[in-house]
Design an enzyme around this catalytic site. Structure first.
Site, PDB file in Angstrom:
ATOM      1  N   GLY A 119       0.777  -1.238   0.000  1.00 53.07           N
ATOM      2  CA  GLY A 119       0.000   0.000   0.000  1.00 53.07           C
ATOM      3  C   GLY A 119       0.804   1.281   0.000  1.00 53.07           C
ATOM      4  O   GLY A 119       0.283   2.340   0.352  1.00 53.07           O
ATOM      5  N   HIS A 132       0.402  -0.119 -13.635  1.00 53.45           N
ATOM      6  CA  HIS A 132       1.104  -1.373 -13.904  1.00 53.45           C
ATOM      7  C   HIS A 132       2.603  -1.071 -13.917  1.00 53.45           C
ATOM      8  O   HIS A 132       3.025  -0.109 -14.565  1.00 53.45           O
ATOM      9  CB  HIS A 132       0.660  -1.954 -15.253  1.00 53.45           C
ATOM     10  CG  HIS A 132       1.242  -3.298 -15.503  1.00 53.45           C
ATOM     11  ND1 HIS A 132       0.757  -4.440 -14.902  1.00 53.45           N
ATOM     12  CD2 HIS A 132       2.301  -3.687 -16.249  1.00 53.45           C
ATOM     13  CE1 HIS A 132       1.491  -5.470 -15.283  1.00 53.45           C
ATOM     14  NE2 HIS A 132       2.437  -5.048 -16.095  1.00 53.45           N
ATOM     15  N   ASP A 185      -5.040  -5.492 -17.533  1.00 54.15           N
ATOM     16  CA  ASP A 185      -4.027  -4.620 -18.153  1.00 54.15           C
ATOM     17  C   ASP A 185      -4.315  -4.226 -19.593  1.00 54.15           C
ATOM     18  O   ASP A 185      -3.392  -4.011 -20.380  1.00 54.15           O
ATOM     19  CB  ASP A 185      -2.639  -5.299 -18.088  1.00 54.15           C
ATOM     20  CG  ASP A 185      -2.246  -5.624 -16.665  1.00 54.15           C
ATOM     21  OD1 ASP A 185      -2.604  -4.852 -15.764  1.00 54.15           O
ATOM     22  OD2 ASP A 185      -1.574  -6.644 -16.463  1.00 54.15           O
ATOM     23  N   GLU A 217       6.491   5.586  -9.661  1.00 56.31           N
ATOM     24  CA  GLU A 217       5.071   5.533  -9.268  1.00 56.31           C
ATOM     25  C   GLU A 217       4.727   6.672  -8.320  1.00 56.31           C
ATOM     26  O   GLU A 217       3.728   7.376  -8.510  1.00 56.31           O
ATOM     27  CB  GLU A 217       4.755   4.178  -8.642  1.00 56.31           C
ATOM     28  CG  GLU A 217       4.842   3.050  -9.660  1.00 56.31           C
ATOM     29  CD  GLU A 217       4.524   1.679  -9.101  1.00 56.31           C
ATOM     30  OE1 GLU A 217       4.057   0.839  -9.875  1.00 56.31           O
ATOM     31  OE2 GLU A 217       4.747   1.442  -7.887  1.00 56.31           O
TER      32      GLU A 217
HETATM   33  C1  GRF Z   1       3.312  -1.389  -7.461  1.00 57.46           C
HETATM   34  O1  GRF Z   1       4.550  -1.522  -8.085  1.00 57.46           O
HETATM   35  C2  GRF Z   1       2.194  -1.443  -8.460  1.00 57.46           C
HETATM   36  O2  GRF Z   1       2.519  -0.873  -9.688  1.00 57.46           O
HETATM   37  C3  GRF Z   1       2.026  -2.912  -8.621  1.00 57.46           C
HETATM   38  O3  GRF Z   1       2.166  -3.437  -7.334  1.00 57.46           O
HETATM   39  C4  GRF Z   1       3.026  -2.591  -6.584  1.00 57.46           C
HETATM   40  C5  GRF Z   1       2.284  -2.241  -5.342  1.00 57.46           C
HETATM   41  O4  GRF Z   1       3.114  -1.602  -4.413  1.00 57.46           O
HETATM   42  N1  GRF Z   1       0.906  -3.251  -9.387  1.00 57.46           N
HETATM   43  P1  GRF Z   1       2.469  -0.909  -3.147  1.00 57.46           P
HETATM   44  O5  GRF Z   1       1.494  -1.894  -2.537  1.00 57.46           O
HETATM   45  O6  GRF Z   1       1.765   0.337  -3.613  1.00 57.46           O
HETATM   46  O7  GRF Z   1       3.591  -0.600  -2.211  1.00 57.46           O
END
Ligand code: GRF
Length: 192
Positions: free
Chosen positions: A12, A104, A145, A174
């Site tokens: 998360g 993704h 996806d 991200e």
């Molecule tokens: C992220 O890299 C997201 O893109 C992928 O799973 C990961 C989740 O990380 N689908 P977090 O739970 O937000 O730390």
């Protein structure tokens, strides 16, 4: 104020980054975090952020419309999938056309589809000898996806990279881009 619901299955950290981005201002807010795992660390993060959390199991998610109806009743404007591993039921997808986004951790359409999540993605990218990876933010439809791509950004995959080091690079991308892109998307949505 626009309302955001975030779904997450595990750690998360993206859910937290999104909540922290929005919950300082008044234009939009993460009002709920939903998870399919009661022991997921995202539930602890939700408590620390003072955001309500809802946990559901497989039969509630797929055999009832409870979650879809909850999102409709709460007048959720945008559903965000941030590390959420289950395919959405079609009732949910149909109830929120162009109002569900996913992130993704690779450059779709490569390295996507069922089973391509988290570490598996980064292991596959490194094993394939790709020179680049990145993130894809896209609308969600009823297939893994495959929804329309909203945003992508690249990073280099170095010869010394492992799945772990690549995951760390991807996470930085991200955190830098997902909240910002959600902000852009939500501005295009009329309030419900
Ligand atoms: C992220 O890299 C997201 O893109 C992928 O799973 C990961 C989740 O990380 N689908 P977090 O739970 O937000 O730390």
């Amino acid at each position: 104020m626009k309302k955001i619901a975030v779904f997450a299955s595990g750690n998360g950290s993206n859910a937290q980054a999104i909540a922290e981005h929005f919950n300082q201002g008044n234009d939009a807010r993460v009002i709920v975090i939903l998870s399919n795992r009661k022991d997921a660390f995202v539930i602890q993060r939700a408590a620390d952020l003072a955001i309500p959390a809802i946990v559901f199991n497989r039969s509630e998610f797929y055999d009832t419309d409870n979650i879809t109806n909850y999102l409709i009743d709460e007048k959720i404007d945008l559903v965000v999938l941030a590390g959420f591993l289950w395919l959405l039921p079609s009732s949910l997808v149909k109830a929120f056309p162009n109002r569900i986004v996913n992130i993704h951790p690779a450059l779709l359409p490569k390295f996507g589809g069922k089973g391509m999540y988290g570490h598996f993605v980064h292991e596959a990218v490194v094993a394939a000898g790709e020179a680049q990876s990145g993130i894809t933010i896209h609308y969600v439809n009823e297939h893994y996806d495959e929804g329309q791509i909203i945003f992508q950004v690249h990073c280099n995959v170095d010869h010394s990279d492992t799945a772990d080091s690549l995951a760390a690079k991807i996470h930085e991308l991200e955190y830098a881009h997902f909240p910002r892109v959600i902000d852009e998307v939500i501005k295009t949505i009329d309030p419900t």
